[in-house]
Design an enzyme around this catalytic site. Structure first.
Site, PDB file in Angstrom:
ATOM      1  CG  MET A  30      -1.629  -1.078   1.150  1.00  0.00           C
ATOM      2  SD  MET A  30      -3.412  -0.860   2.170  1.00  0.00           S
ATOM      3  CE  MET A  30      -2.789  -0.781   3.481  1.00  0.00           C
ATOM      4  N   GLY A  31       2.205   1.156  -0.131  1.00  0.00           N
ATOM      5  CA  GLY A  31       3.210   2.315  -0.341  1.00  0.00           C
ATOM      6  C   GLY A  31       3.812   2.746   0.829  1.00  0.00           C
ATOM      7  CG  HIS A  37       6.744  -1.882   2.252  1.00  0.00           C
ATOM      8  ND1 HIS A  37       6.598  -0.843   2.978  1.00  0.00           N
ATOM      9  CD2 HIS A  37       5.564  -2.317   2.014  1.00  0.00           C
ATOM     10  CE1 HIS A  37       5.564  -0.588   3.491  1.00  0.00           C
ATOM     11  NE2 HIS A  37       4.640  -1.538   3.156  1.00  0.00           N
ATOM     12  CD  GLN A 148       4.928 -14.539  10.548  1.00  0.00           C
ATOM     13  OE1 GLN A 148       5.035 -15.157   9.535  1.00  0.00           O
ATOM     14  NE2 GLN A 148       4.230 -14.625  11.657  1.00  0.00           N
ATOM     15  CE  LYS A 149       3.199  -4.305  11.671  1.00  0.00           C
ATOM     16  NZ  LYS A 149       2.133  -3.872  10.971  1.00  0.00           N
ATOM     17  CD  GLN A 153      -1.757  -8.905   4.198  1.00  0.00           C
ATOM     18  OE1 GLN A 153      -2.544  -7.812   4.270  1.00  0.00           O
ATOM     19  NE2 GLN A 153      -0.686  -8.605   3.717  1.00  0.00           N
ATOM     20  CB  VAL A 176      11.949  -5.360   8.792  1.00  0.00           C
ATOM     21  CG1 VAL A 176      12.973  -4.306   8.806  1.00  0.00           C
ATOM     22  CG2 VAL A 176      12.104  -6.217   7.658  1.00  0.00           C
ATOM     23  CB  SER A 185       3.448  -0.298  10.838  1.00  0.00           C
ATOM     24  OG  SER A 185       2.334   0.173  10.511  1.00  0.00           O
TER      25      SER A 185
HETATM   26  P1  AMP Z   1       1.416  -2.805   3.578  1.00  0.00           P
HETATM   27  O1  AMP Z   1       1.898  -1.895   2.363  1.00  0.00           O
HETATM   28  O2  AMP Z   1       1.144  -2.631   4.894  1.00  0.00           O
HETATM   29  O3  AMP Z   1       0.105  -3.491   2.972  1.00  0.00           O
HETATM   30  O4  AMP Z   1       2.463  -4.164   3.441  1.00  0.00           O
HETATM   31  C1  AMP Z   1       2.865  -4.726   2.168  1.00  0.00           C
HETATM   32  C2  AMP Z   1       3.717  -5.887   2.302  1.00  0.00           C
HETATM   33  O5  AMP Z   1       4.691  -5.571   3.340  1.00  0.00           O
HETATM   34  C3  AMP Z   1       2.751  -6.975   3.300  1.00  0.00           C
HETATM   35  O6  AMP Z   1       3.102  -8.251   2.824  1.00  0.00           O
HETATM   36  C4  AMP Z   1       3.300  -6.825   4.768  1.00  0.00           C
HETATM   37  O7  AMP Z   1       3.327  -7.833   5.464  1.00  0.00           O
HETATM   38  C5  AMP Z   1       4.590  -6.294   4.544  1.00  0.00           C
HETATM   39  N1  AMP Z   1       5.221  -5.661   5.691  1.00  0.00           N
HETATM   40  C6  AMP Z   1       4.747  -4.531   6.100  1.00  0.00           C
HETATM   41  N2  AMP Z   1       5.440  -4.205   7.159  1.00  0.00           N
HETATM   42  C7  AMP Z   1       6.523  -4.960   7.335  1.00  0.00           C
HETATM   43  C8  AMP Z   1       7.540  -5.325   8.377  1.00  0.00           C
HETATM   44  N3  AMP Z   1       7.871  -4.560   9.452  1.00  0.00           N
HETATM   45  N4  AMP Z   1       8.242  -6.452   8.087  1.00  0.00           N
HETATM   46  C9  AMP Z   1       8.132  -7.304   7.164  1.00  0.00           C
HETATM   47  N5  AMP Z   1       7.019  -7.127   6.159  1.00  0.00           N
HETATM   48  C10 AMP Z   1       6.220  -5.963   6.409  1.00  0.00           C
END
Ligand code: AMP
Length: 283
Positions: A30-31, A37, A148-149, A153, A176, A185
């Site tokens: 989602m950017g 990411h 894994q965060k 999902q 991470v 996040s």
């Molecule tokens: P999002 O942009 O929040 O939808 O995340 C996109 C992808 O990045 C998803 O697969 C999340 O699980 C992953 N992601 C987001 N934050 C982290 C993090 N801190 N560590 C690992 N993966 C992440």
């Protein structure tokens, strides 16, 4: 790096790769990219012949009371970071491109979508599985990478892939974290300085649970209660849930048995900001 916003443009870019059977790897996001990411993008580049990253703040996974309109966005910064991490094709579709007028189709992974996060966000996973399936159909990747965060999902996407026989392999990369353990996040920017500092208690409570289990505690209730006490000691916190579940079925475990992989997911609000985190423990 190629950047495109329409499905047809993306298909034109990917066609030569498809025709020569080269490996397309997808990272859906989602950017407002951060290191969580970027590790996925670097892995996509390492695994595949073409690393595709999508940036789309998906409206169907937000409820009307959630932060869809305030969700942080910075496309120019994201473009630079994605390219540096090895992205070959950046897909940034509009809402109209993915959900044109009269859109009616959704996919649901039942039962798993109504526990944990799903109890507090009843339509969230329906939005997630729908957009992920749509992106799989549009990009047709051999591999898709998730973090894994967002543990639930990941479990639900894997289940959808199995149940619908989707020709894609799902790989999950570790969470991470910031130096103090807070999971990275995009939503961390919402935290005040005090909340940001207090939020490290989430990781501390997960580490505490891990240690308890490693030293022989088998009663989930006791572990959860102690985690709650640690978190509630911080001001302005409200716990939505802390649970101990089977890492594949997401079913509640009241007793922790040997030889299992368990997941401890949690969601806690710091003021108006809701954070999630989790730990996987093999007993
Ligand atoms: P999002 O942009 O929040 O939808 O995340 C996109 C992808 O990045 C998803 O697969 C999340 O699980 C992953 N992601 C987001 N934050 C982290 C993090 N801190 N560590 C690992 N993966 C992440």
């Amino acid at each position: 790096m190629n950047t495109c916003s329409s499905i047809s443009e993306l298909q034109t870019i990917l066609l030569p790769f498809r025709n020569t059977n080269r490996k397309i790897v997808l990272v859906p996001t989602m950017g407002f990219l951060h290191e969580g990411h970027l590790q996925l993008i670097r892995r996509a580049k390492e695994l595949g012949d073409v690393a595709v990253v999508s940036i789309f703040v998906n409206p169907t996974q937000f409820s009307p009371t959630e932060d869809f309109s305030q969700y942080p966005r910075d496309i120019e910064r994201d473009k630079q970071l994605a390219e540096k991490a090895g992205c070959d094709v950046l897909f940034i579709p509009s809402n109209e491109e993915l959900y044109p007028n009269g859109y009616l189709t959704y996919v649901d992974v039942y039962e798993m979508n109504s526990v944990l996060e799903g109890k507090f966000r009843p339509t969230h996973f329906r939005g997630v599985t729908t957009i992920v399936l749509k992106l799989f159909n549009i990009v047709q990747p051999k591999v898709a990478l998730f973090g894994q965060k967002d543990a639930q999902q990941s479990v639900i996407v894997k289940k959808m892939v199995r149940d619908l026989h989707l020709p894609v392999t799902i790989e999950i990369l570790p969470t991470v974290r910031e130096h103090d353990g807070l999971a990275m996040s995009s939503r961390n920017v919402y935290l005040t300085e005090q909340q940001r500092s207090d939020a490290s208690v989430l990781f501390q409570s997960l580490q505490f649970a891990k240690k308890k289990i490693e030293t022989g505690e088998t009663n989930s209730h006791r572990i959860i209660n102690e985690m709650k006490t640690m978190i509630e000691a911080k001001k302005d916190t409200a716990i939505d849930y802390i649970e101990i579940v089977d890492s594949e079925t997401l079913q509640h475990l009241s007793t922790i048995e040997k030889g299992k992989t368990i997941l401890i997911p949690l969601a806690v609000r710091f003021g108006a900001t809701r954070l999630i985190d989790n730990i996987l423990i093999t007993t």
